[in-house]
Design a protein around this motif. Structure first.
Motif, PDB file in Angstrom:
ATOM      1  N   GLN A   4       0.829  -1.200   0.000  1.00 27.60           N
ATOM      2  CA  GLN A   4       0.000   0.000   0.000  1.00 27.60           C
ATOM      3  C   GLN A   4       0.867   1.255   0.000  1.00 27.60           C
ATOM      4  OE1 GLN A   4      -2.662  -0.356   3.389  1.00 27.60           O
ATOM      5  NE2 GLN A   4      -4.273  -1.184   2.078  1.00 27.60           N
ATOM      6  N   ALA A   5       0.307   2.327  -0.497  1.00 24.62           N
ATOM      7  CA  ALA A   5       1.012   3.604  -0.492  1.00 24.62           C
ATOM      8  C   ALA A   5       1.463   3.946   0.930  1.00 24.62           C
ATOM      9  CB  ALA A   5       0.121   4.701  -1.045  1.00 24.62           C
ATOM     10  N   GLY A   6       2.698   4.423   1.029  1.00 16.89           N
ATOM     11  CA  GLY A   6       3.276   4.717   2.327  1.00 16.89           C
ATOM     12  C   GLY A   6       4.067   3.570   2.914  1.00 16.89           C
ATOM     13  N   ILE A  48      25.235   2.513  -7.279  1.00 14.41           N
ATOM     14  CA  ILE A  48      26.255   2.575  -6.234  1.00 14.41           C
ATOM     15  C   ILE A  48      27.516   1.936  -6.767  1.00 14.41           C
ATOM     16  CG2 ILE A  48      25.370   0.434  -5.165  1.00 14.41           C
ATOM     17  CD1 ILE A  48      26.295   1.654  -2.454  1.00 14.41           C
ATOM     18  N   ALA A  49      28.612   2.658  -6.652  1.00 12.85           N
ATOM     19  CA  ALA A  49      29.911   2.123  -7.047  1.00 12.85           C
ATOM     20  C   ALA A  49      30.423   1.191  -5.943  1.00 12.85           C
ATOM     21  CB  ALA A  49      30.886   3.260  -7.293  1.00 12.85           C
ATOM     22  N   ARG A  50      31.528   0.511  -6.259  1.00 12.11           N
ATOM     23  CA  ARG A  50      32.030  -0.484  -5.304  1.00 12.11           C
ATOM     24  C   ARG A  50      32.409   0.166  -3.969  1.00 12.11           C
ATOM     25  NH1 ARG A  50      33.403  -5.708  -5.241  1.00 12.11           N
ATOM     26  NH2 ARG A  50      35.121  -6.345  -3.897  1.00 12.11           N
ATOM     27  N   GLY A  51      32.713   1.433  -3.999  1.00 11.64           N
ATOM     28  CA  GLY A  51      32.959   2.160  -2.758  1.00 11.64           C
ATOM     29  C   GLY A  51      31.644   2.609  -2.162  1.00 11.64           C
ATOM     30  N   ILE A  52      31.497   3.889  -1.926  1.00 12.06           N
ATOM     31  CA  ILE A  52      30.276   4.387  -1.313  1.00 12.06           C
ATOM     32  C   ILE A  52      29.572   5.421  -2.173  1.00 12.06           C
ATOM     33  CG2 ILE A  52      31.077   3.925   1.032  1.00 12.06           C
ATOM     34  CD1 ILE A  52      31.730   6.936   1.215  1.00 12.06           C
ATOM     35  N   THR A  53      30.073   5.654  -3.374  1.00 12.17           N
ATOM     36  CA  THR A  53      29.486   6.690  -4.221  1.00 12.17           C
ATOM     37  C   THR A  53      28.124   6.238  -4.715  1.00 12.17           C
ATOM     38  OG1 THR A  53      31.695   7.334  -4.953  1.00 12.17           O
ATOM     39  CG2 THR A  53      29.830   8.104  -6.259  1.00 12.17           C
ATOM     40  N   THR A  54      27.113   7.026  -4.417  1.00 14.43           N
ATOM     41  CA  THR A  54      25.756   6.705  -4.828  1.00 14.43           C
ATOM     42  C   THR A  54      25.182   7.809  -5.707  1.00 14.43           C
ATOM     43  OG1 THR A  54      24.842   7.720  -2.827  1.00 14.43           O
ATOM     44  CG2 THR A  54      25.282   5.358  -2.750  1.00 14.43           C
ATOM     45  N   ASN A  55      24.171   7.438  -6.462  1.00  8.75           N
ATOM     46  CA  ASN A  55      23.488   8.379  -7.343  1.00  8.75           C
ATOM     47  C   ASN A  55      22.016   7.997  -7.347  1.00  8.75           C
ATOM     48  OD1 ASN A  55      23.184  10.401  -9.411  1.00  8.75           O
ATOM     49  ND2 ASN A  55      23.014   8.743 -10.892  1.00  8.75           N
ATOM     50  N   TYR A  56      21.131   8.983  -7.178  1.00 10.13           N
ATOM     51  CA  TYR A  56      19.697   8.731  -7.115  1.00 10.13           C
ATOM     52  C   TYR A  56      18.941   9.598  -8.114  1.00 10.13           C
ATOM     53  CZ  TYR A  56      20.507   6.486  -2.574  1.00 10.13           C
ATOM     54  OH  TYR A  56      20.944   5.664  -1.562  1.00 10.13           O
ATOM     55  N   ALA A  57      17.866   9.051  -8.630  1.00  5.40           N
ATOM     56  CA  ALA A  57      16.931   9.859  -9.402  1.00  5.40           C
ATOM     57  C   ALA A  57      16.235  10.831  -8.453  1.00  5.40           C
ATOM     58  CB  ALA A  57      15.900   8.972 -10.080  1.00  5.40           C
ATOM     59  N   ASP A  58      15.930  12.017  -8.942  1.00  5.11           N
ATOM     60  CA  ASP A  58      15.286  13.022  -8.093  1.00  5.11           C
ATOM     61  C   ASP A  58      13.972  12.495  -7.497  1.00  5.11           C
ATOM     62  OD1 ASP A  58      16.232  15.912 -10.129  1.00  5.11           O
ATOM     63  OD2 ASP A  58      17.306  14.825  -8.557  1.00  5.11           O
ATOM     64  N   ALA A  59      13.273  11.665  -8.257  1.00  5.73           N
ATOM     65  CA  ALA A  59      11.959  11.188  -7.820  1.00  5.73           C
ATOM     66  C   ALA A  59      12.013  10.299  -6.581  1.00  5.73           C
ATOM     67  CB  ALA A  59      11.272  10.429  -8.961  1.00  5.73           C
ATOM     68  N   PRO A 112       2.065   5.334  -5.487  1.00  2.00           N
ATOM     69  CA  PRO A 112       1.566   4.591  -6.653  1.00  2.00           C
ATOM     70  C   PRO A 112       2.424   4.797  -7.898  1.00  2.00           C
ATOM     71  CG  PRO A 112      -0.261   5.561  -5.456  1.00  2.00           C
ATOM     72  CD  PRO A 112       0.993   6.081  -4.813  1.00  2.00           C
ATOM     73  N   GLU A 113       3.016   5.965  -8.044  1.00  2.00           N
ATOM     74  CA  GLU A 113       3.852   6.219  -9.223  1.00  2.00           C
ATOM     75  C   GLU A 113       5.179   5.470  -9.191  1.00  2.00           C
ATOM     76  OE1 GLU A 113       2.404   8.492  -7.195  1.00  2.00           O
ATOM     77  OE2 GLU A 113       3.689  10.270  -6.965  1.00  2.00           O
ATOM     78  N   THR A 141       4.355  -3.180  -7.096  1.00  2.00           N
ATOM     79  CA  THR A 141       3.057  -2.553  -7.295  1.00  2.00           C
ATOM     80  C   THR A 141       2.651  -1.846  -6.008  1.00  2.00           C
ATOM     81  OG1 THR A 141       2.401  -4.267  -8.862  1.00  2.00           O
ATOM     82  CG2 THR A 141       0.648  -2.912  -7.936  1.00  2.00           C
ATOM     83  N   VAL A 142       2.348  -0.559  -6.126  1.00  2.00           N
ATOM     84  CA  VAL A 142       1.953   0.242  -4.970  1.00  2.00           C
ATOM     85  C   VAL A 142       0.506   0.663  -5.166  1.00  2.00           C
ATOM     86  CG1 VAL A 142       2.470   2.227  -3.531  1.00  2.00           C
ATOM     87  CG2 VAL A 142       4.321   1.063  -4.773  1.00  2.00           C
ATOM     88  N   SER A 143      -0.349   0.224  -4.275  1.00  2.00           N
ATOM     89  CA  SER A 143      -1.775   0.561  -4.377  1.00  2.00           C
ATOM     90  C   SER A 143      -2.080   1.828  -3.586  1.00  2.00           C
ATOM     91  CB  SER A 143      -2.623  -0.596  -3.856  1.00  2.00           C
ATOM     92  OG  SER A 143      -2.365  -0.815  -2.480  1.00  2.00           O
ATOM     93  N   SER A 144      -3.055   2.569  -4.107  1.00  2.00           N
ATOM     94  CA  SER A 144      -3.415   3.845  -3.450  1.00  2.00           C
ATOM     95  C   SER A 144      -4.485   3.650  -2.395  1.00  2.00           C
ATOM     96  CB  SER A 144      -3.890   4.847  -4.496  1.00  2.00           C
ATOM     97  OG  SER A 144      -4.969   4.311  -5.231  1.00  2.00           O
TER      98      SER A 144
END
Length: 116
Positions: free
Chosen positions: A13-15, A51-62, A87-88, A113-116
């Motif tokens: 469920q959402a949340g 995530i690289a083998r070290g600790i470098t991470t990258n995330y989508a803004d969403a 849900p998105e 799948t995230v239900s609203s």
């Protein structure tokens, strides 16, 4: 050749929260980047986090502030902790392994799948 085995998808469920796992096996070069991408129906595959083998991470803004990517190098496993799901966020989530030569490997995908 790298084989990726994903697990942890499902209906929530959402949340709510889910944790995805992806274990890599085969010929694994130590210099690599592991990550998660997702593809919703009718949309292109998009980056979620890497995530690289070290600790470098990258995330989508969403997903910033809601998702956390981590890895266990000893187990060649990458995780995606997904909190405050919306849900998105519904999509097929794919694990990705990129080695130092620029060669990609992909998992088979796991449905979230995230239900609203």
């Amino acid at each position: 050749q790298v084989h990726l085995e994903e697990s942890g998808g499902g209906l929530v469920q959402a949340g709510g929260s889910l944790r995805l796992s992806c274990a890599a096996s085969g010929i694994i070069f130590s210099t690599n980047v592991m990550g998660w991408y997702r593809q919703a129906p009718g949309k292109q595959r998009e980056l979620v986090a890497t995530i690289a083998r070290g600790i470098t991470t990258n995330y989508a803004d969403a997903v910033k502030g809601r998702f956390t990517i981590s890895r266990d190098n000893a187990k060649n496993t990458v995780y995606l902790q997904m909190n405050s799901l919306k849900p998105e966020d519904t999509a097929v989530y794919y694990c990705n392994f990129l080695d130092f030569r620029g060669k990609d490997s992909w998992g088979q995908g796991t449905q979230v799948t995230v239900s609203s």
